[in-house]
Design a protein around this motif. Structure first.
Motif, short mmCIF file in Angstrom:
data_model
loop_
_atom_site.label_atom_id
_atom_site.label_comp_id
_atom_site.label_asym_id
_atom_site.label_seq_id
_atom_site.Cartn_x
_atom_site.Cartn_y
_atom_site.Cartn_z
N PRO A 183 0.78 -1.17 0.11
CA PRO A 183 -0.08 -0.04 -0.16
C PRO A 183 0.91 1.08 0.04
O PRO A 183 1.81 1.55 0.80
N LEU A 189 1.98 4.55 -6.72
CA LEU A 189 1.14 4.61 -8.01
C LEU A 189 1.81 4.86 -9.20
O LEU A 189 1.86 4.22 -10.34
N LEU A 211 0.45 -6.95 -6.24
CA LEU A 211 0.05 -5.93 -5.47
C LEU A 211 -0.40 -6.53 -3.93
O LEU A 211 -1.32 -7.56 -3.89
N THR A 214 -5.25 -6.80 -0.49
CA THR A 214 -6.62 -6.89 -1.14
C THR A 214 -7.51 -5.81 -0.96
O THR A 214 -8.20 -5.22 -1.80
N TYR A 216 -6.78 -2.66 0.23
CA TYR A 216 -6.17 -1.62 -0.14
C TYR A 216 -6.42 -1.40 -1.72
O TYR A 216 -6.85 -0.42 -2.03
N TRP A 217 -6.00 -2.43 -2.40
CA TRP A 217 -5.74 -2.26 -3.88
C TRP A 217 -7.33 -2.87 -4.77
O TRP A 217 -7.51 -2.56 -5.66
N LEU A 220 -9.02 0.21 -6.59
CA LEU A 220 -8.14 0.23 -7.79
C LEU A 220 -8.80 -0.83 -8.90
O LEU A 220 -8.93 -0.34 -10.12
N VAL A 244 -3.21 -9.78 -7.16
CA VAL A 244 -3.56 -9.34 -5.97
C VAL A 244 -3.60 -10.41 -4.78
O VAL A 244 -4.19 -11.63 -5.03
#
Length: 261
Positions: A183, A189, A211, A214, A216-217, A220, A244
């Motif tokens: 994160p 990014l 990544l 899960t 946090y991303w 996106l 992810v």
């Protein structure tokens, strides 16, 4: 017959203190004659401490500095073993779960046979460097000159500081076989989408990108699928350019699998 060099200097030439301007002048490979003859020599101009210093802020000089950063980076990292770049926020607190995940990822990557490269700063970057060092692996930090930069964290064993982001990002990709992205904020990014773009456009061969986190991303990933892909701005297969996960072992396994370890 006299020395041919004498033909370039009129009669009455004096010592350097009161030298008469020559009719012909050679400055390295350049020949100047008559009104194009310049006073002094190249060495003299180089060693003269007086004069305008604005030249150090000109674009030609910046090109030389950029070139020197590439040379220094290539020289420092050329003999690295296989490595993984780990990204994440400099604001990650040391007592938080993301920091601990960074430490465990750094350790696991070393145990899998990789060096660990980070941005060299605090937070998640420090965590991954710490894990790599504790596992007795190679811990690399690629810093950047920023107004609020605090320097390389104490767990970096090989450190290189850069002025230019684009030079630094080249080093992240050139000397790594994959990315693990914890994160992070805008800088994270930027690094993530740089890597995704290079893989998508074929500028680098298959390059595993994981990544971590899960929760946090997830937003996106949903936006990429439901807005970008759904709107025709990317293809469905672009969602396969990254993985992810919340599991340290799985993250390392994904990198190991795609690199062929």
């Amino acid at each position: 017959m006299g020395n041919p060099e004498d033909a370039r200097i009129p009669e009455g030439a004096q010592s350097p203190e009161g030298a008469v301007k020559p009719e012909e002048q050679r400055l390295g490979p350049v020949l100047r004659r008559r009104d194009q003859v310049q006073p002094g020599t190249t060495d003299q101009r180089l060693l003269d401490s007086e004069g305008d210093s604005e030249w150090v802020h000109t674009d030609p000089w910046r090109v030389m500095r950029i070139q020197s950063e590439f040379v220094e980076g290539f020289g420092a990292l050329a003999e690295l073993p296989s490595a993984i770049s780990v990204f994440g926020s400099a604001r990650t607190p040391a007592d938080g779960p993301d920091y601990e995940a960074g430490v465990q990822i750094g350790k696991a990557l070393v145990e899998a046979g990789f060096a660990v490269i980070t941005g060299g700063g605090p937070g998640a970057m420090e965590a991954a460097n710490k894990g790599a060092r504790e596992a007795k692996g190679v811990s690399v930090g690629l810093g950047i000159e920023l107004p609020f930069e605090s320097g390389l964290n104490p767990h970096v064993d090989i450190g290189v500081n850069f002025r230019y982001f684009f030079v630094r990002k080249t080093m992240f990709v050139k000397y790594a076989q994959g990315f693990v992205v914890l994160p992070g904020g805008l800088g994270t990014l930027d690094e993530l989408f740089e890597a995704l773009t290079l893989v998508q456009t074929g500028k680098v061969t298959r390059f595993p990108i994981v990544l971590f986190g899960t929760a946090y991303w997830g937003g996106l990933v949903d936006w990429l699928r439901d807005t970008v892909v759904a709107g025709g701005k990317a293809s469905e297969r672009d969602l396969m350019l990254f993985h992810v996960t919340d599991d340290v072992d799985e993250a390392v396994r994904l990198v190991t699998k795609e690199v062929g370890r």
